[in-house]
Design a protein around this motif. Sequence first.
Motif, PDB file in Angstrom:
ATOM      1  N   LEU A 194       9.612  67.507  72.230  1.00 27.87           N
ATOM      2  CA  LEU A 194       9.112  66.301  72.884  1.00 27.87           C
ATOM      3  C   LEU A 194       8.230  66.645  74.079  1.00 27.87           C
ATOM      4  N   ILE A 219       2.912  56.556  73.448  1.00 24.32           N
ATOM      5  CA  ILE A 219       4.006  56.990  74.318  1.00 24.32           C
ATOM      6  C   ILE A 219       4.023  56.174  75.605  1.00 24.32           C
ATOM      7  N   THR A 274       7.913  62.478  67.002  1.00 19.76           N
ATOM      8  CA  THR A 274       8.246  61.894  68.306  1.00 19.76           C
ATOM      9  C   THR A 274       9.513  61.056  68.224  1.00 19.76           C
TER      10      THR A 274
END
Length: 310
Positions: free
Chosen positions: A50, A111, A289
């Motif tokens: 990550l 994100i 992700t």
Amino acid sequence: MAELSKEKFQIIGCDNFNADAIVRPNMTYWQDAWRRLKKNKVAIFSLILLSAIIIMCVIGPWIGKLISGVDYTHQNIAITNQKPNSQYIFGTDNLGRDMFGRLWIGGRVSIAIGICGTLIEVTIGTLYGGISGYFGGLVDDIMMRIVEVLNSIPYMIIVILFAVVFDNQGIGSLLLALCITGWTGMARLIRGQVMQLKESEYVLAAQALGSDPKRIITKHLIPNTIGIIIIYMTFDIPGFIFSEAFLSFIGLGIQPPDTSWGAMCSFGQSVIDFYPHELFFPALAISLTMLSFNLLGDGLRDALDPKLRQ
């Protein structure tokens, strides 16, 4: 009757008389949680993966420009839909733009929506649930009925309504549409925790000392639910990322010229028969992700559980 004296006994297994010494280092709750998290190899691998994805979202566009020699916004009709090669690592799209740079730019949007949406949702839900759980009674009944009404509204209806009202469907309106009802789950979770904690001795002591409800909620109750909040956030961020990707995939999310992983998948699926790389790379980024956040959340749930502390 046998007479016993200390001369008839011998001390073994203890050369020095330090039985009362503390041999284990003193650890705080967070130090012990980090110690247990480090033992979970899957969670640590997810954390590293990550971190690598987030770093690439920051520096990836510049790396793509350095390798290909052009910016991710540069269009060249002569090189449209090229497969991955030495100059364009992830190939090019229908306008001849570098897919490598656009992938990480889209990652910034996806994100950012996940993190910002989660922070907004957690802040509202924590305060709302803390107030409801602490006061209880009629206040709790009214506040929870409001939560149930909002929770019964499908978020897709809200997104479509916002898409009709706002001509320019951007990050702000998308975040607002996702957060307007998303905080209800967090509010219910914190309410349940606060209702358990408000009978604790330290809360009763604070009340006896004259602390007002605002101070008790913000200084005593909510800080003691921080472990649950962190775990909830690690599971909520991939939920926002997937929601954004889904909405962009069906045309209700990020609109051109802006891009996101969902928007890239939306175009990639239309040309998957001829140029599968245009769908494969953004779909892989979304999958990795979300998987990293979920596996990290599992590790944090085990590490922050005080019942597992040894």
